[in-house]
Design a protein around this motif. Structure first.
Motif, mmCIF file in Angstrom:
data_model
loop_
_atom_site.group_PDB
_atom_site.id
_atom_site.type_symbol
_atom_site.label_atom_id
_atom_site.label_comp_id
_atom_site.label_asym_id
_atom_site.label_seq_id
_atom_site.Cartn_x
_atom_site.Cartn_y
_atom_site.Cartn_z
ATOM 1 N N THR A 265 -21.014 -84.462 26.639
ATOM 2 C CA THR A 265 -22.346 -84.288 26.063
ATOM 3 C C THR A 265 -23.368 -84.549 27.167
ATOM 4 O OG1 THR A 265 -21.652 -84.971 23.846
ATOM 5 C CG2 THR A 265 -24.009 -85.073 24.346
ATOM 6 N N MET A 266 -24.191 -83.557 27.450
ATOM 7 C CA MET A 266 -25.241 -83.657 28.462
ATOM 8 C C MET A 266 -26.568 -83.920 27.758
ATOM 9 S SD MET A 266 -26.564 -83.382 31.550
ATOM 10 C CE MET A 266 -25.411 -82.539 32.659
ATOM 11 N N ILE A 267 -27.230 -85.017 28.099
ATOM 12 C CA ILE A 267 -28.515 -85.373 27.490
ATOM 13 C C ILE A 267 -29.599 -85.368 28.568
ATOM 14 C CG2 ILE A 267 -29.801 -87.119 26.197
ATOM 15 C CD1 ILE A 267 -27.127 -88.256 25.245
ATOM 16 N N ASP A 268 -30.702 -84.690 28.289
ATOM 17 C CA ASP A 268 -31.838 -84.710 29.208
ATOM 18 C C ASP A 268 -33.116 -84.627 28.384
ATOM 19 O OD1 ASP A 268 -32.084 -84.066 32.515
ATOM 20 O OD2 ASP A 268 -33.884 -83.749 31.322
ATOM 21 N N LYS A 269 -34.186 -85.256 28.888
ATOM 22 C CA LYS A 269 -35.459 -85.235 28.158
ATOM 23 C C LYS A 269 -36.224 -83.946 28.382
ATOM 24 C CE LYS A 269 -37.895 -87.925 31.705
ATOM 25 N NZ LYS A 269 -38.646 -89.182 31.976
ATOM 26 N N ARG A 270 -35.734 -83.102 29.302
ATOM 27 C CA ARG A 270 -36.325 -81.774 29.492
ATOM 28 C C ARG A 270 -35.228 -80.726 29.333
ATOM 29 N NH1 ARG A 270 -39.251 -85.094 32.903
ATOM 30 N NH2 ARG A 270 -41.497 -84.976 32.583
ATOM 31 N N ASN A 271 -35.641 -79.496 29.079
ATOM 32 C CA ASN A 271 -34.639 -78.462 28.837
ATOM 33 C C ASN A 271 -34.297 -77.675 30.091
ATOM 34 O OD1 ASN A 271 -36.913 -76.928 29.208
ATOM 35 N ND2 ASN A 271 -36.695 -75.712 27.339
ATOM 36 N N HIS A 272 -34.764 -78.162 31.268
ATOM 37 C CA HIS A 272 -34.509 -77.423 32.494
ATOM 38 C C HIS A 272 -34.028 -78.344 33.613
ATOM 39 C CE1 HIS A 272 -38.778 -78.691 32.668
ATOM 40 N NE2 HIS A 272 -38.485 -78.993 33.925
ATOM 41 N N ASP B 16 -34.574 -91.913 21.066
ATOM 42 C CA ASP B 16 -35.879 -92.334 20.556
ATOM 43 C C ASP B 16 -36.105 -92.008 19.090
ATOM 44 O OD1 ASP B 16 -36.139 -89.615 20.807
ATOM 45 O OD2 ASP B 16 -38.034 -89.667 21.891
ATOM 46 N N ASP B 17 -35.260 -91.179 18.497
ATOM 47 C CA ASP B 17 -35.412 -90.883 17.074
ATOM 48 C C ASP B 17 -34.610 -91.843 16.200
ATOM 49 O OD1 ASP B 17 -32.833 -90.068 17.551
ATOM 50 O OD2 ASP B 17 -33.103 -88.010 16.848
ATOM 51 N N GLY B 18 -34.037 -92.866 16.834
ATOM 52 C CA GLY B 18 -33.268 -93.849 16.087
ATOM 53 C C GLY B 18 -31.787 -93.554 16.001
ATOM 54 N N SER B 19 -31.384 -92.378 16.454
ATOM 55 C CA SER B 19 -29.968 -92.029 16.421
ATOM 56 C C SER B 19 -29.277 -92.526 17.689
ATOM 57 C CB SER B 19 -29.794 -90.516 16.282
ATOM 58 O OG SER B 19 -30.320 -89.858 17.425
ATOM 59 N N LEU C 84 -31.310 -82.070 23.900
ATOM 60 C CA LEU C 84 -32.662 -82.377 24.386
ATOM 61 C C LEU C 84 -33.115 -83.639 23.659
ATOM 62 C CD1 LEU C 84 -35.204 -81.488 26.010
ATOM 63 C CD2 LEU C 84 -35.923 -80.273 23.941
ATOM 64 N N ALA C 85 -33.206 -84.752 24.391
ATOM 65 C CA ALA C 85 -33.522 -86.029 23.745
ATOM 66 C C ALA C 85 -33.993 -87.034 24.772
ATOM 67 C CB ALA C 85 -32.289 -86.571 23.009
ATOM 68 N N ASN C 86 -34.738 -88.026 24.299
ATOM 69 C CA ASN C 86 -35.188 -89.140 25.134
ATOM 70 C C ASN C 86 -34.280 -90.333 24.904
ATOM 71 O OD1 ASN C 86 -37.600 -88.572 26.742
ATOM 72 N ND2 ASN C 86 -38.541 -88.064 24.778
ATOM 73 N N VAL C 87 -33.682 -90.826 25.970
ATOM 74 C CA VAL C 87 -32.851 -92.022 25.879
ATOM 75 C C VAL C 87 -33.751 -93.251 25.969
ATOM 76 C CG1 VAL C 87 -31.051 -93.374 27.030
ATOM 77 C CG2 VAL C 87 -30.822 -90.886 26.827
#
Length: 335
Positions: free
Chosen positions: A32-39, A93-96, A77-80
């Motif tokens: 699973t790749m997580i990044d706060k930007r889509n690029h 950041d959404d609580g998940s 696409l998410a903020n850690v």
């Protein structure tokens, strides 16, 4: 997809994170790749976007497109906001949260204003695509305002660009801004001569490009001066505001100030509650894992890695990519 497979979570789709993901291809894992930007951003050329030489699309590519053939990779696409080491979860950041078996943090660096964060509105740094477009807008608007300004002193302040920091980014910006003013925009204005633009590079140390050999620093200094850049050495900036900058006992009236003086690591050390160096980089083990959590790795600008000679590994793309390959090989060996 087999949910029972070993789950590797990667935070950060920069050079290190993408190279790690590429090198892990074929391993019996799901990623699973997580990044706060889509690029993904090709940061070495960001200064050319800031100085109008390149379009944003030429240095940024959608992460999903880059990984479209990797069916083993899910992109989020998410903020850690943190890491639950005990529960082996990445907090969002959404609580998940996203559970992991192995975690790689490749979260890069951010601007550092040495305790003067109030300077940021006046002196933007250059780390993101948004930074580059902000700087480009400020530079071009300064010329537009100078075209309408009747007061000679105010006009000169608008045509003065101060760059704080004589590292690679500062040097690249200085050279390309001079070229923009002296060549690209030449003849496009009627009330000002853009060749009168003054670019001042301010470095607190005794030479620019301090991480390079002295003869290379000297060569770069002379090359900048030949272009028309004023290089100021040995005096640290003590004030930045809407009027300009103060360094040492000198005050420079400049309506455009660019910050290239320092970086701090991302909050990875804070997320982990791990030991860090003065710049906030996680003090990792020789295999790039976090002490006490062998399933967590940190690479790139977020990690403090020492070379055999005791000097830190430089925060450049080739280093991050090499570290990514190394961690991928370590995980494959463990599996």
């Amino acid at each position: 997809m087999n949910e029972a497979r070993h789950h590797v979570v990667v935070v950060g789709a920069g050079f290190g994170g993408l190279e790690f993901t590429r090198a892990l291809a074929g391993a019996p894992v799901r990623i699973t790749m997580i990044d706060k930007r889509n690029h993904h951003l090709f940061q070495p050329l960001l200064y050319q976007v800031a100085t109008t030489a390149l379009a944003t699309s030429e240095v940024a590519w959608p992460i999903r497109h880059l990984l479209r053939k990797r069916k083993d990779v899910t992109t989020l696409l998410a903020n850690v906001t943190g890491v639950d080491r005990a529960g082996k979860r990445v907090l969002l950041d959404d609580g998940s949260a996203v559970a992991y078996d192995t975690l790689l943090l490749a979260t890069g660096a951010r601007h550092a204003y040495f305790g003067h964060d109030e300077w940021e509105p006046f002196a933007p740094g250059l780390k993101t695509l948004e930074d580059a477009t902000t700087i480009r807008r400020r530079i071009l608007l300064a010329f537009e305002q100078a075209e309408r300004e009747a007061d000679p002193a105010k006009r000169q302040a608008l045509l003065t660009i101060a760059i704080v920091g004589g590292g690679p980014t500062g040097v690249e910006l200085a050279g390309t801004i001079v070229e923009l003013a002296h060549d690209t925009l030449r003849g496009e204005f009627r009330n000002i001569d853009t060749r009168q633009t003054r670019v001042v590079l301010i470095e607190a140390g005794d030479r620019i490009l301090a991480n390079f050999a002295p003869k290379l620093s000297d060569y770069a200094n002379k090359a900048l001066e030949r272009l028309g850049v004023t290089v100021e050495l040995g005096r640290a900036v003590t004030r930045c505001d809407a009027e300009g900058v103060v360094f040492g006992d000198k005050q420079l009236a400049a309506r455009t100030i660019l910050w290239a003086a320092g970086v701090a690591a991302s909050p990875a050390a804070e997320w982990l509650g791990a030991k860090a160096d003065r710049a906030g980089r996680v003090l990792v083990e020789p295999d790039l894992s976090v002490r006490g959590s062998p399933e967590i790795f940190v690479i790139g600008d977020a990690a403090h890695v020492l070379r055999p000679d005791g000097r830190p590994v430089p925060g450049v793309a080739p280093s991050a990519k090499q570290e990514g390959r190394h961690v991928a090989a370590t995980i494959k060996a463990r599996l």
